[in-house]
Design an enzyme around this catalytic site. Structure first.
Site, mmCIF file in Angstrom:
data_model
loop_
_atom_site.group_PDB
_atom_site.id
_atom_site.type_symbol
_atom_site.label_atom_id
_atom_site.label_comp_id
_atom_site.label_asym_id
_atom_site.label_seq_id
_atom_site.Cartn_x
_atom_site.Cartn_y
_atom_site.Cartn_z
ATOM 1 N N ARG A 16 0.838 -1.204 0.000
ATOM 2 C CA ARG A 16 0.000 0.000 0.000
ATOM 3 C C ARG A 16 0.880 1.264 0.000
ATOM 4 O O ARG A 16 0.851 2.069 -0.913
ATOM 5 C CB ARG A 16 -0.935 -0.007 1.228
ATOM 6 C CG ARG A 16 -2.049 1.031 1.182
ATOM 7 C CD ARG A 16 -1.644 2.398 1.646
ATOM 8 N NE ARG A 16 -1.122 2.398 3.005
ATOM 9 C CZ ARG A 16 -0.525 3.442 3.547
ATOM 10 N NH1 ARG A 16 -0.340 4.557 2.852
ATOM 11 N NH2 ARG A 16 -0.052 3.383 4.785
ATOM 12 N N ASP A 17 1.711 1.394 1.011
ATOM 13 C CA ASP A 17 2.476 2.630 1.194
ATOM 14 C C ASP A 17 3.545 2.777 0.111
ATOM 15 O O ASP A 17 3.903 3.899 -0.269
ATOM 16 C CB ASP A 17 3.132 2.606 2.583
ATOM 17 C CG ASP A 17 3.403 3.986 3.136
ATOM 18 O OD1 ASP A 17 3.529 4.928 2.347
ATOM 19 O OD2 ASP A 17 3.506 4.120 4.374
ATOM 20 N N HIS A 209 8.607 6.540 8.998
ATOM 21 C CA HIS A 209 9.283 6.853 7.731
ATOM 22 C C HIS A 209 10.697 7.365 8.023
ATOM 23 O O HIS A 209 10.980 7.854 9.107
ATOM 24 C CB HIS A 209 8.466 7.884 6.940
ATOM 25 C CG HIS A 209 7.308 7.245 6.222
ATOM 26 N ND1 HIS A 209 7.418 6.727 4.958
ATOM 27 C CD2 HIS A 209 6.034 7.009 6.617
ATOM 28 C CE1 HIS A 209 6.249 6.213 4.589
ATOM 29 N NE2 HIS A 209 5.382 6.370 5.584
ATOM 30 N N CYS A 240 4.104 9.019 1.420
ATOM 31 C CA CYS A 240 2.788 9.595 1.167
ATOM 32 C C CYS A 240 2.891 10.526 -0.041
ATOM 33 O O CYS A 240 3.796 11.363 -0.105
ATOM 34 C CB CYS A 240 2.327 10.377 2.404
ATOM 35 S SG CYS A 240 0.789 11.252 2.133
ATOM 36 N N ASN A 249 9.501 3.716 4.174
ATOM 37 C CA ASN A 249 9.316 3.147 5.517
ATOM 38 C C ASN A 249 10.591 2.401 5.907
ATOM 39 O O ASN A 249 11.478 2.192 5.092
ATOM 40 C CB ASN A 249 8.187 2.125 5.497
ATOM 41 C CG ASN A 249 6.831 2.762 5.409
ATOM 42 O OD1 ASN A 249 6.371 3.091 4.329
ATOM 43 N ND2 ASN A 249 6.190 2.943 6.531
HETATM 44 N N1 COA Z 1 -12.648 5.319 -3.239
HETATM 45 C C1 COA Z 1 -12.962 5.548 -4.533
HETATM 46 N N2 COA Z 1 -13.584 6.662 -4.962
HETATM 47 C C2 COA Z 1 -13.924 7.571 -4.030
HETATM 48 C C3 COA Z 1 -13.628 7.394 -2.667
HETATM 49 C C4 COA Z 1 -12.960 6.226 -2.277
HETATM 50 N N3 COA Z 1 -12.638 5.985 -1.017
HETATM 51 N N4 COA Z 1 -14.086 8.465 -1.999
HETATM 52 C C5 COA Z 1 -14.641 9.301 -2.897
HETATM 53 N N5 COA Z 1 -14.542 8.760 -4.125
HETATM 54 C C6 COA Z 1 -15.038 9.317 -5.410
HETATM 55 C C7 COA Z 1 -16.448 9.833 -5.313
HETATM 56 O O1 COA Z 1 -17.359 8.796 -5.549
HETATM 57 C C8 COA Z 1 -16.451 10.874 -6.396
HETATM 58 O O2 COA Z 1 -16.527 10.208 -7.647
HETATM 59 P P1 COA Z 1 -17.211 10.908 -8.928
HETATM 60 O O3 COA Z 1 -16.355 12.081 -9.249
HETATM 61 O O4 COA Z 1 -17.155 9.833 -9.966
HETATM 62 O O5 COA Z 1 -18.584 11.267 -8.467
HETATM 63 C C9 COA Z 1 -15.086 11.491 -6.314
HETATM 64 O O6 COA Z 1 -14.242 10.471 -5.705
HETATM 65 C C10 COA Z 1 -15.038 12.745 -5.465
HETATM 66 O O7 COA Z 1 -15.619 12.474 -4.191
HETATM 67 P P2 COA Z 1 -15.339 13.389 -2.923
HETATM 68 O O8 COA Z 1 -15.993 12.786 -1.739
HETATM 69 O O9 COA Z 1 -15.657 14.816 -3.271
HETATM 70 O O10 COA Z 1 -13.795 13.154 -2.759
HETATM 71 P P3 COA Z 1 -12.599 14.182 -2.915
HETATM 72 O O11 COA Z 1 -12.383 14.512 -4.350
HETATM 73 O O12 COA Z 1 -12.772 15.297 -1.949
HETATM 74 O O13 COA Z 1 -11.365 13.268 -2.474
HETATM 75 C C11 COA Z 1 -10.610 11.422 -1.137
HETATM 76 C C12 COA Z 1 -11.313 12.766 -1.160
HETATM 77 C C13 COA Z 1 -10.415 11.052 0.313
HETATM 78 C C14 COA Z 1 -11.457 10.395 -1.838
HETATM 79 C C15 COA Z 1 -9.246 11.527 -1.886
HETATM 80 O O14 COA Z 1 -8.585 12.698 -1.481
HETATM 81 C C16 COA Z 1 -8.352 10.339 -1.612
HETATM 82 O O15 COA Z 1 -8.638 9.246 -2.086
HETATM 83 N N6 COA Z 1 -7.250 10.505 -0.864
HETATM 84 C C17 COA Z 1 -6.368 9.417 -0.522
HETATM 85 C C18 COA Z 1 -4.995 9.923 -0.307
HETATM 86 C C19 COA Z 1 -4.058 8.812 0.035
HETATM 87 O O16 COA Z 1 -4.271 7.643 -0.251
HETATM 88 N N7 COA Z 1 -2.951 9.175 0.667
HETATM 89 C C20 COA Z 1 -1.933 8.237 1.039
HETATM 90 C C21 COA Z 1 -2.256 7.441 2.233
HETATM 91 S S1 COA Z 1 -2.018 8.270 3.762
HETATM 92 ZN ZN ZN Z 2 3.386 5.741 5.469
#
Ligand code: COA
Ligand code: ZN
Length: 311
Positions: A16-17, A209, A240, A249
Site C-alpha cells: 500500500r504505502d 518513515h 505519502c 518506511n
Molecule cells: N474510493 C474511490 N472513490 C472515491 C472514494 C474512495 N474511497 N471516496 C470518494 N470517491 C469518489 C467519489 O465517488 C467521487 O466520484 P465521482 O467524481 O465519480 O462522483 C469522487 O471520488 C469525489 O468524491 P469526494 O468525496 O468529493 O472526494 P474528494 O475529491 O474530496 O477526495 C478522497 C477525497 C479522500 C477520496 C481523496 O482525497 C483520496 O482518495 N485521498 C487518498 C490519499 C491517500 O491515499 N494518501 C496516502 C495514504 S495516507
Molecule cells: Zn506511510
C-alpha cells in the site's frame, strides 16, 4: 542488557504505502506476486492496498482485484481507507481489516483527504457501524503524529484528541504514524509512553518513515518503551503522495535482520524476505533503500549466494 520483548508483530505496508507512490503503474499480477511472497516468508499481517479515489492515487485503482486474487493462506489482509466510501468498498472486496487514516494536523489532512480533521472524525461513526455489522476490526492511524510537512510541529494535544476519538469508538489498534520522518527517539518514546499511560490495554503500532535517518532508532526506543507492533515495507519503499520529499518506511528485511539477531522474534524468514525484496527491486526497476537486501545475512556464504556479495 537491554529490556526487549521476546516477540513483536510486523505489519507489512509496502504493497500500500510503497506502490501508491510509484510513478509507473505496477501491474496487478506483480503486486499480487509480491503480496504472496510476503505471506510465504511468514509475514502475518499485510496492508495490501488502499480503497482511495483513483484520481488521487491512480496506482491503487486495482485495489478490489488485488484483494480478490491474492492467496488467502492465513495472513491477515488489510486495506487503508480514507472515508466511508473506502470502507464500504474494502469490506465488499473482502478485506480482513480496515485501516482508517486521519492526520493529526489539519493542513496534512486537507492535502491528503481534502477534509478538516473534524470532518474526517465525523465519518468515523458510520465507518465503525459498518465494520461492526460485518465483524471487521478497524485499525486507526494518526498520521503526522510527530510533525507535519506543512504545519511543522503538531501539538501533542491534537494527537491525543485524535487517539481519543479512535479509542472511544473501540479501535482494534492505533497507529502512531511518522508520515514525514520528523520523529526522533525522545519524541517517539515520549508519545508511546503518553498513549500507553492513558490507554494501557491499547495496541499501539508505530509507522516510521525514514526521511531524516531516524526511523530505526525510533523503532528501538519505541520497543523499549513497550510497543510491540511495527509497520515496515519491503525494500524500504513507501511514502505519502502528499508529503514533499517523501521517503520510505523502515525496510522489512532490515528490521527482521536486526530484531532476530537481538533475540526478538518476528516469525519472518530472513532469506525469504531478502529474496522478495530483490524481486521487488526488479519489478519497480530501481534501487530500493533497504540495506540488508544488499549486504545479506551474517553468513558470508549465504550473503554471496543471495545478494551476489564477493567475500
Ligand atoms: N474510493 C474511490 N472513490 C472515491 C472514494 C474512495 N474511497 N471516496 C470518494 N470517491 C469518489 C467519489 O465517488 C467521487 O466520484 P465521482 O467524481 O465519480 O462522483 C469522487 O471520488 C469525489 O468524491 P469526494 O468525496 O468529493 O472526494 P474528494 O475529491 O474530496 O477526495 C478522497 C477525497 C479522500 C477520496 C481523496 O482525497 C483520496 O482518495 N485521498 C487518498 C490519499 C491517500 O491515499 N494518501 C496516502 C495514504 S495516507
Ligand atoms: Zn506511510
Amino acid at each position: 542488557m537491554l529490556k526487549l520483548p521476546s516477540r513483536v508483530k510486523i505489519r507489512e505496508v509496502g504493497p500500500r504505502d510503497g506502490f501508491q507512490i510509484e510513478k509507473e503503474f505496477i501491474p496487478t499480477e506483480a503486486k499480487i506476486e509480491i503480496i504472496n511472497a510476503l505471506a510465504d516468508a511468514g509475514v502475518s499481517d499485510i496492508e495490501a492496498t488502499a480503497f482511495v479515489s483513483p484520481k488521487a492515487v491512480p496506482q491503487l485503482r486495482d485495489a478490489a482485484e488485488v484483494i480478490t486474487k491474492i492467496h488467502r493462506n492465513g495472513a491477515v489482509y488489510s486495506a487503508l481507507v480514507p472515508n466511508f466510501k473506502g470502507a464500504q468498498n474494502a469490506i465488499a472486496a473482502g478485506v480482513d481489516e480496515i485501516v482508517v487514516v486521519i492526520s493529526a494536523s489539519d493542513a496534512h489532512n486537507q492535502a491528503n483527504v481534502r477534509r478538516t480533521v473534524d470532518e474526517s472524525v465525523a465519518d468515523l461513526d458510520d465507518i465503525f457501524s459498518l465494520a461492526a455489522e460485518k465483524s471487521i476490526p478497524v485499525i486507526c492511524s494518526a498520521a503526522t503524529a510527530f510533525g507535519c510537512p506543512y504545519q511543522g510541529d503538531v501539538p501533542e494535544s491534537d494527537v491525543m484528541k485524535l487517539v481519543d476519538a479512535y479509542t472511544s469508538r473501540s479501535a482494534a489498534a492505533v497507529i502512531l504514524a511518522d508520515t514525514t520522518g520528523m520523529a526522533t527517539p525522545t519524541r517517539t518514546a515520549d508519545l508511546v509512553k503518553r498513549v500507553k499511560d492513558r490507554y494501557p490495554d491499547l495496541e499501539i503500532i508505530l509507522h516510521l518513515h525514514n526521511n531524516r535517518g531516524t526511523a530505526m532508532s525510533n523503532l528501538l526506543v519505541a520497543m523499549m518503551a513497550g510497543a510491540t507492533v511495527f509497520d515496515t515495507a519491503l525494500g524500504g519503499m513507501g511514502g505519502c503522495p502528499y508529503v514533499p520529499q517523501a521517503a520510505g518506511n523502515l525496510p522489512t528485511e532490515d528490521v527482521v535482520f536486526m530484531l532476530e539477531d537481538m533475540g526478538v522474534g518476528t516469525g519472518i524468514d530472513l532469506e525469504s524476505i531478502i529474496r522478495a525484496s530483490l524481486r521487488l527491486e526488479k519489478i519497480v526497476g530501481k534501487t530500493l533503500p533497504g540495506q540488508v537486501m544488499k549486504s545479506g545475512p551474517r553468513d558470508p556464504k549465504r550473503a554471496a549466494e543471495l545478494c551476489g556479495i564477493i567475500p
